[in-house]
Design a protein around this motif. Structure first.
Motif, mmCIF file in Angstrom:
data_model
loop_
_atom_site.group_PDB
_atom_site.id
_atom_site.type_symbol
_atom_site.label_atom_id
_atom_site.label_comp_id
_atom_site.label_asym_id
_atom_site.label_seq_id
_atom_site.Cartn_x
_atom_site.Cartn_y
_atom_site.Cartn_z
ATOM 1 N N PRO A 1 0.888 -3.396 -5.726
ATOM 2 C CA PRO A 1 1.079 -4.855 -5.351
ATOM 3 C C PRO A 1 1.049 -5.950 -6.260
ATOM 4 O O PRO A 1 1.942 -6.871 -6.178
ATOM 5 C CB PRO A 1 0.189 -4.914 -4.105
ATOM 6 C CG PRO A 1 -0.349 -3.699 -3.924
ATOM 7 C CD PRO A 1 -0.272 -2.942 -4.928
ATOM 8 N N ALA A 2 0.164 -5.685 -7.501
ATOM 9 C CA ALA A 2 -0.115 -6.897 -8.267
ATOM 10 C C ALA A 2 1.311 -7.095 -9.097
ATOM 11 O O ALA A 2 1.458 -7.939 -9.942
ATOM 12 C CB ALA A 2 -1.156 -6.303 -9.073
ATOM 13 N N ASP A 3 2.004 -5.926 -9.242
ATOM 14 C CA ASP A 3 3.245 -6.114 -10.015
ATOM 15 C C ASP A 3 4.102 -6.840 -9.483
ATOM 16 O O ASP A 3 5.080 -7.718 -10.149
ATOM 17 C CB ASP A 3 4.135 -4.590 -9.982
ATOM 18 C CG ASP A 3 3.370 -3.643 -10.733
ATOM 19 O OD1 ASP A 3 2.645 -3.953 -11.702
ATOM 20 O OD2 ASP A 3 3.459 -2.404 -10.439
ATOM 21 N N PHE A 4 4.068 -7.021 -7.910
ATOM 22 C CA PHE A 4 5.098 -8.154 -7.434
ATOM 23 C C PHE A 4 4.330 -9.699 -7.840
ATOM 24 O O PHE A 4 5.128 -10.684 -7.653
ATOM 25 C CB PHE A 4 5.138 -8.280 -5.912
ATOM 26 C CG PHE A 4 5.922 -6.922 -5.748
ATOM 27 C CD1 PHE A 4 7.384 -7.196 -5.550
ATOM 28 C CD2 PHE A 4 5.435 -5.655 -5.421
ATOM 29 C CE1 PHE A 4 8.348 -5.934 -5.216
ATOM 30 C CE2 PHE A 4 6.487 -4.664 -5.132
ATOM 31 C CZ PHE A 4 7.757 -4.813 -4.836
ATOM 32 N N GLU A 5 3.093 -9.716 -8.007
ATOM 33 C CA GLU A 5 2.525 -10.897 -8.440
ATOM 34 C C GLU A 5 3.201 -11.510 -9.916
ATOM 35 O O GLU A 5 3.320 -12.464 -10.045
ATOM 36 C CB GLU A 5 0.965 -10.901 -8.506
ATOM 37 C CG GLU A 5 0.372 -10.589 -7.231
ATOM 38 C CD GLU A 5 -1.056 -10.202 -7.210
ATOM 39 O OE1 GLU A 5 -1.757 -10.697 -8.305
ATOM 40 O OE2 GLU A 5 -1.506 -10.009 -6.156
ATOM 41 N N LEU B 1 14.651 -5.258 -5.568
ATOM 42 C CA LEU B 1 13.832 -4.758 -4.119
ATOM 43 C C LEU B 1 13.578 -6.007 -3.307
ATOM 44 O O LEU B 1 13.669 -6.096 -1.880
ATOM 45 C CB LEU B 1 12.561 -4.083 -4.419
ATOM 46 C CG LEU B 1 12.811 -2.695 -5.006
ATOM 47 C CD1 LEU B 1 11.364 -2.212 -5.339
ATOM 48 C CD2 LEU B 1 13.576 -1.700 -4.423
ATOM 49 N N ALA B 2 13.079 -7.018 -3.789
ATOM 50 C CA ALA B 2 12.428 -8.219 -3.054
ATOM 51 C C ALA B 2 13.628 -9.091 -2.546
ATOM 52 O O ALA B 2 13.164 -9.919 -1.762
ATOM 53 C CB ALA B 2 11.455 -8.984 -4.029
ATOM 54 N N ASN B 3 14.781 -9.302 -3.104
ATOM 55 C CA ASN B 3 15.837 -10.275 -2.834
ATOM 56 C C ASN B 3 16.884 -9.474 -2.188
ATOM 57 O O ASN B 3 17.660 -10.287 -1.916
ATOM 58 C CB ASN B 3 16.171 -10.854 -4.133
ATOM 59 C CG ASN B 3 14.823 -11.768 -4.694
ATOM 60 O OD1 ASN B 3 14.773 -13.002 -4.077
ATOM 61 N ND2 ASN B 3 14.087 -11.631 -5.573
ATOM 62 N N TYR C 1 6.877 3.523 -2.404
ATOM 63 C CA TYR C 1 5.780 2.502 -2.343
ATOM 64 C C TYR C 1 5.956 1.197 -2.711
ATOM 65 O O TYR C 1 5.682 0.328 -2.085
ATOM 66 C CB TYR C 1 4.772 3.272 -3.043
ATOM 67 C CG TYR C 1 4.438 4.595 -2.513
ATOM 68 C CD1 TYR C 1 3.697 4.925 -1.412
ATOM 69 C CD2 TYR C 1 4.586 5.737 -3.479
ATOM 70 C CE1 TYR C 1 3.585 6.109 -0.841
ATOM 71 C CE2 TYR C 1 4.455 7.069 -2.860
ATOM 72 C CZ TYR C 1 4.074 7.264 -1.544
ATOM 73 O OH TYR C 1 3.676 8.626 -1.217
ATOM 74 N N PRO C 2 6.804 1.030 -4.134
ATOM 75 C CA PRO C 2 7.202 -0.459 -4.263
ATOM 76 C C PRO C 2 8.059 -0.964 -3.391
ATOM 77 O O PRO C 2 8.090 -2.077 -2.932
ATOM 78 C CB PRO C 2 7.879 -0.130 -5.589
ATOM 79 C CG PRO C 2 7.280 1.055 -6.330
ATOM 80 C CD PRO C 2 7.073 1.903 -5.068
ATOM 81 N N ALA C 3 8.892 -0.163 -2.655
ATOM 82 C CA ALA C 3 9.831 -0.494 -1.512
ATOM 83 C C ALA C 3 9.207 -1.400 -0.349
ATOM 84 O O ALA C 3 9.529 -2.458 0.089
ATOM 85 C CB ALA C 3 11.000 0.416 -1.276
ATOM 86 N N LEU C 4 8.386 -0.413 0.065
ATOM 87 C CA LEU C 4 7.360 -0.958 1.074
ATOM 88 C C LEU C 4 6.448 -2.158 0.837
ATOM 89 O O LEU C 4 6.488 -3.021 1.607
ATOM 90 C CB LEU C 4 6.300 0.194 1.530
ATOM 91 C CG LEU C 4 6.942 1.482 2.251
ATOM 92 C CD1 LEU C 4 5.748 2.481 2.282
ATOM 93 C CD2 LEU C 4 7.578 1.061 3.560
ATOM 94 N N MET C 5 6.073 -2.318 -0.438
ATOM 95 C CA MET C 5 5.303 -3.301 -0.822
ATOM 96 C C MET C 5 6.215 -4.400 -0.991
ATOM 97 O O MET C 5 5.635 -5.761 -1.117
ATOM 98 C CB MET C 5 4.528 -3.113 -2.290
ATOM 99 C CG MET C 5 3.318 -2.109 -1.812
ATOM 100 S SD MET C 5 2.885 -1.323 -3.279
ATOM 101 C CE MET C 5 1.585 0.050 -2.933
ATOM 102 N N SER C 6 7.531 -4.232 -1.218
ATOM 103 C CA SER C 6 8.525 -5.589 -1.357
ATOM 104 C C SER C 6 8.596 -6.087 0.032
ATOM 105 O O SER C 6 8.927 -7.439 0.295
ATOM 106 C CB SER C 6 9.646 -5.146 -1.758
ATOM 107 O OG SER C 6 10.425 -4.393 -0.633
ATOM 108 N N GLY C 7 8.360 -5.480 1.090
ATOM 109 C CA GLY C 7 8.634 -6.125 2.349
ATOM 110 C C GLY C 7 9.863 -6.366 2.979
ATOM 111 O O GLY C 7 10.339 -6.716 3.948
#
Length: 426
Positions: free
Chosen positions: A206-210, A314-316, A336-342
């Motif tokens: 999750p820190a990658d998104f930070e 992923l986030a946008n 997993y990164p996909a889920l963490m992107s919301g």
């Protein structure tokens, strides 16, 4: 703290998918009581485009031992491009020096590339240290068995059949990304101790998104066109995913035949689909879109984009396409990164895949599964309805439940390895 020597020929700023196992461990093992030391090839020996932003996600405190390698320009004349082969003897020498100087407690070798796994026997005989072998992908695979005879792929498969058991004979413990992959390996070698095997996914941080929020890409390769509804797939496109993507495109074609103006709001982005490090121009998805007559709604960018840009997509995006394979054992680390992107998603995986189980429990998207080709084709009506909801802006889903993927965060995965290492040295 005890020390683990991590052998990972590819490491950031290398951009192949295999770098993330070692990257996550390098960052988080120290919080679980272990000091990691990385042995890897030097940046100048990688043939793919490098990603400095990815390298900055590795803490400066992590010790990295960089080796030389035979030049790719020379090695490729003999059909050798694998960094695990080009740097094999240099890595072996670096391991010897590191063991003599650092006195590590455990040796951890992750693949692919797979050939360095063969160093397990030498390490055991010369130094008597415990060795953990990690298979991020199957070395011996069903796909490899189908390669044309006398091809380079067929030769690699035959080598895998010969060399994999040699490496495994000397392993104190074996990990892979899924229990099913371990089961298939154990079935090949009845002498393997199944109690000394574990399925541990790559996970996500999750820190990658930070880091993404702190430093968003300034000049991205992929620009999400304003005014359109973007459904995005980020990652390598595997041949075994072809029937799944074709089914999705057939559903899109049916949707457009019923509601052309609405369907034309959609753009399906496929980014980083080539399995080549610099795969510009190698289009794998576009021919399937052309066959379904929806190629005007599909955008394919074959080359791998920088890691933070991939997270940015992923986030946008308005939605994500999480597409697996028709193979039961397949599990995708990209979930997993996909889920963490919301971001809401549409997923298609084999019913037996661990990825489908995780996605369906997490929520936050439309999770679909199948066991047979007929069941896959039967998904077209529901996929069409999913795309209609995105096009209409009527997707109303709660974000994925973080508790369902807590065990798959980079820190949790590193904690599992730390516990495993503790047991081995005990």
């Amino acid at each position: 703290m005890p020390t683990v020597l991590i052998i990972a020929p590819h490491f950031p700023p290398a951009t192949v998918a295999g770098v993330h196992r070692a990257r996550h461990m390098a960052k988080h093992l120290s919080t679980h009581g272990w000091t990691p030391i990385i042995i890897r090839a030097g940046d100048e020996h990688y043939t793919e485009v490098l990603d400095p932003d990815l390298a900055r996600l590795v803490p400066d405190t992590v010790q990295q031992i960089k080796t030389s390698a035979f030049p790719a320009s020379i090695a490729r004349r003999f059909g050798i491009g694998d960094i695990g082969l080009r740097a094999y003897f240099q890595i072996k020498d670096a391991i010897r020096l590191a063991i003599e100087k650092e006195r590590p407690d455990v040796i951890f070798i992750t693949g692919s590339p797979f050939y360095p796994l063969l160093l397990s026997g030498w390490i055991k005989k010369k130094f008597g240290l415990p060795v953990v072998l990690d298979f991020q992908d199957p070395w011996v695979s069903a796909e490899g068995a189908l390669r044309p005879k006398l091809s380079k792929g067929a030769l690699a498969h035959q080598l895998a059949l010969t060399l994999e058991p040699i490496a495994l004979r000397h392993a104190d413990f074996v990990t892979s990304v899924s229990d099913r992959q371990n089961e298939e390996m154990a079935n090949r070698y009845p002498w393997l101790d199944r109690s000394r095997m574990a399925g541990i996914p790559i996970g996500g941080d999750p820190a990658d998104f930070e880091a993404l929020r702190a430093s968003p890409p300034q000049n991205p390769i992929v620009k999400l066109e304003a005014g359109r509804i973007h459904l995005s797939y980020v990652g390598t496109f595997l041949p075994k995913a072809g029937p799944l993507v074709s089914t999705l495109f057939e559903a899109l074609a049916q949707f457009r035949s019923e509601a052309p103006e609405l369907a034309n709001r959609l753009v399906l982005n496929f980014v980083g689909t080539s399995n080549q490090p610099n795969g510009v121009g190698t289009h794998l998805v576009s021919p399937l879109a052309q066959a379904a007559k929806v190629d005007d709604l599909v955008r394919e960018v074959p080359q791998r984009v920088p890691f933070l840009e991939a997270l940015h997509i992923l986030a946008n995006s308005n939605g994500l396409m999480l597409i697996g394979s028709d193979e039961p054992h397949y599990t995708a680390s990209k979930i997993y990164p996909a889920l963490m992107s919301g971001t809401p998603f549409v997923s298609m995986f084999h019913q037996a895949s661990s990825a489908h189980d995780i996605l369906s429990r997490a929520g936050g998207g439309f999770s679909h599964s199948f066991e047979t080709l007929d069941q896959l084709k039967a998904l077209r009506p529901i996929l069409k309805q999913n795309m209609r909801l995105f096009a209409e802006g009527k997707v109303e889903l709660a974000p994925p439940n973080p508790q369902t993927y807590q065990d798959y965060t980079a820190s949790s995965v590193a904690g599992r390895y730390a516990s495993l290492f503790d047991e081995i040295i005990a």
